[in-house]
Design a protein around this motif. Structure first.
Motif, mmCIF file in Angstrom:
data_model
loop_
_atom_site.group_PDB
_atom_site.id
_atom_site.type_symbol
_atom_site.label_atom_id
_atom_site.label_comp_id
_atom_site.label_asym_id
_atom_site.label_seq_id
_atom_site.Cartn_x
_atom_site.Cartn_y
_atom_site.Cartn_z
ATOM 1 N N UNK A 139 0.802 -1.220 0.000
ATOM 2 C CA UNK A 139 0.000 0.000 0.000
ATOM 3 C C UNK A 139 0.843 1.283 0.000
ATOM 4 N N UNK A 140 2.126 1.200 0.307
ATOM 5 C CA UNK A 140 2.973 2.402 0.251
ATOM 6 C C UNK A 140 4.447 1.985 0.301
ATOM 7 N N UNK A 141 5.287 2.802 -0.314
ATOM 8 C CA UNK A 141 6.737 2.598 -0.259
ATOM 9 C C UNK A 141 7.409 3.875 0.190
ATOM 10 N N UNK A 142 8.490 3.723 0.939
ATOM 11 C CA UNK A 142 9.398 4.864 1.039
ATOM 12 C C UNK A 142 10.828 4.365 0.948
ATOM 13 N N UNK A 143 11.694 5.262 0.503
ATOM 14 C CA UNK A 143 13.138 4.992 0.508
ATOM 15 C C UNK A 143 13.794 6.221 1.120
ATOM 16 N N UNK A 144 14.586 5.990 2.169
ATOM 17 C CA UNK A 144 15.043 7.110 2.997
ATOM 18 C C UNK A 144 16.551 7.042 3.239
ATOM 19 N N UNK A 145 17.060 8.151 3.752
ATOM 20 C CA UNK A 145 18.440 8.267 4.248
ATOM 21 C C UNK A 145 19.506 8.298 3.150
ATOM 22 N N UNK A 146 19.124 8.615 1.923
ATOM 23 C CA UNK A 146 20.131 8.857 0.884
ATOM 24 C C UNK A 146 20.693 10.265 1.106
ATOM 25 N N UNK A 147 21.995 10.338 1.389
ATOM 26 C CA UNK A 147 22.656 11.619 1.682
ATOM 27 C C UNK A 147 23.798 11.801 0.680
ATOM 28 N N UNK A 148 23.539 12.509 -0.411
ATOM 29 C CA UNK A 148 24.490 12.513 -1.527
ATOM 30 C C UNK A 148 25.859 13.111 -1.216
ATOM 31 N N UNK A 149 25.980 13.913 -0.170
ATOM 32 C CA UNK A 149 27.289 14.510 0.125
ATOM 33 C C UNK A 149 28.333 13.443 0.447
ATOM 34 N N UNK A 150 27.902 12.271 0.934
ATOM 35 C CA UNK A 150 28.840 11.199 1.291
ATOM 36 C C UNK A 150 28.912 10.136 0.209
ATOM 37 N N UNK A 151 28.231 10.393 -0.905
ATOM 38 C CA UNK A 151 28.166 9.398 -1.975
ATOM 39 C C UNK A 151 29.464 9.411 -2.773
ATOM 40 N N UNK A 152 29.661 8.359 -3.542
ATOM 41 C CA UNK A 152 30.830 8.241 -4.388
ATOM 42 C C UNK A 152 30.340 7.852 -5.776
ATOM 43 N N UNK A 153 30.639 8.703 -6.759
ATOM 44 C CA UNK A 153 30.231 8.435 -8.141
ATOM 45 C C UNK A 153 28.730 8.140 -8.258
ATOM 46 N N UNK B 108 22.762 6.963 -4.985
ATOM 47 C CA UNK B 108 21.573 7.533 -5.620
ATOM 48 C C UNK B 108 21.116 6.669 -6.795
ATOM 49 N N UNK B 109 22.075 6.103 -7.512
ATOM 50 C CA UNK B 109 21.717 5.245 -8.648
ATOM 51 C C UNK B 109 21.017 3.975 -8.160
ATOM 52 N N UNK B 110 21.517 3.407 -7.072
ATOM 53 C CA UNK B 110 20.850 2.239 -6.487
ATOM 54 C C UNK B 110 19.442 2.612 -6.034
ATOM 55 N N UNK B 111 19.323 3.759 -5.371
ATOM 56 C CA UNK B 111 18.002 4.178 -4.891
ATOM 57 C C UNK B 111 17.038 4.376 -6.058
#
Ligand code: MN
Ligand code: MN
Length: 320
Positions: free
Chosen positions: A283-297, A301-304
């Motif tokens: 009935x609902x989805x969320x995806x949380x805690x993606x913080x791009x400042x600590x991302x690499x390449x 975000x691409x996985x999310x």
């Protein structure tokens, strides 16, 4: 699939027309609108990270996931078996909801009323956080619509801590204790997957005592995807709320998050675990805690973005 296939029906921009990194700020180039009558599902951003206890930056999660979604095309690897989601599902990008930096309680109340409108319109929300406190108002609005929920929660952390101060109950680590206390979720038909690390160790006995099913990351690593998926399927019963904290994934695959924990799930495994939810009454989805400042390449975000695509596939093929 193309623009203008029939009146009143919106589609993502034609994938061969214009570069995929161009156009409106939108998930997978889906049309940006707040007209809920045009939608079966809405991607909704919640750019909020005022409830974190460690590194902030998840306020830029929705923007990063939408950016990375420029890589997506409407096809699916198993196209002969699975229609692309946009053929059966009208998907819009609803944009970001208003948040009030510094004012958690007011923001949570506002988000709940916004989500209530979306549920009342019969539109399926796909929420891009934001820190994990994003989930609380969505759960409240969802339970008001659908009744008590089964929670499928992928996370390195159970987010079941008691508030240190009763006058400040909400932070991103208290969400599922509050949800339990409010009766939003049924712990015996809910499951937490991927729990690990020294932070979580101190609270796990309370999670289990409260009745939740827990598949700790060590257990998952021993059992593998298929038995874990079977166990999830055997536990859930009510309408199912799927909440995915990207830190369930190992920081080697998803470094862009506020509270990373080593020895986690791989990107391939989390996609397989999500695919295995087919057939549950979501009935609902969320995806949380993606913080791009600590991302690499942009790998987090691409996985999310790809996980959101898998959500859409689940939704498009969930049956009657
Ligand atoms: Mn979390
Ligand atoms: Mn977490």
């Amino acid at each position: 699939m193309s623009e203008g296939q029939g009146p009143g029906r919106l589609y993502p921009a034609e994938w061969q027309r214009g570069p995929r990194y161009s156009g409106a700020y939108s998930f997978a180039r889906c049309p940006v609108t707040r007209d809920l009558s045009l939608a079966d599902a809405a991607v909704i951003g919640v750019p909020m990270d005022m409830a974190v206890l460690y590194r902030s930056g998840a306020r830029f999660g929705p923007r990063a996931i939408r950016d990375a979604s420029g890589q997506l095309r409407p096809h699916h690897w198993e196209e002969d078996k699975l229609e692309p989601p946009f053929d059966t599902l009208r998907v819009i990008d609803y944009g970001d909801l208003d948040v009030f930096p510094g004012y958690i309680e007011q923001t949570v109340a506002h988000l709940q009323s916004e989500l209530a409108r979306i549920f009342d319109a019969g539109v399926f929300p796909i929420v891009l956080g934001g820190d994990h406190s994003t989930t609380l108002p969505v759960l409240r609005a969802c339970a008001a619509k659908h009744g008590q929920l089964s929670l499928v929660h992928f996370d390195a952390h159970p987010d079941f801590w008691p508030a240190a101060d009763a006058s400040r109950p909400v932070h991103h680590g208290t969400v599922f204790r509050i949800a339990l206390e409010e009766g939003l979720i049924d712990p015996s038909t809910s499951v937490q997957v991927g729990i690990r690390g020294s932070i979580s160790a101190g609270i796990l006995h309370e999670v289990r005592a409260a009745g939740f099913n827990v598949i700790a990351c060590d257990e998952f690593a021993q059992q593998g995807v298929a038995p874990t998926s079977q166990r999830i399927q055997s536990v859930v019963r009510h309408p199912v709320y799927l909440s995915l904290d990207i830190d369930c994934v190992d920081p080697a695959f998803a470094p862009g998050t506020g509270t990373p924990e080593v020895a986690g799930i791989t990107s391939r495994e989390i996609i397989e675990l999500v695919r295995a939810l087919r057939g549950t009454s979501l009935v609902a989805f969320d995806i949380v805690e993606v913080a791009p400042a600590y991302d690499s390449a942009e790998i987090t975000a691409l996985l999310a973005a790809n996980l959101v695509y898998e959500f859409l596939l689940l939704l498009a093929h969930r049956g009657p």
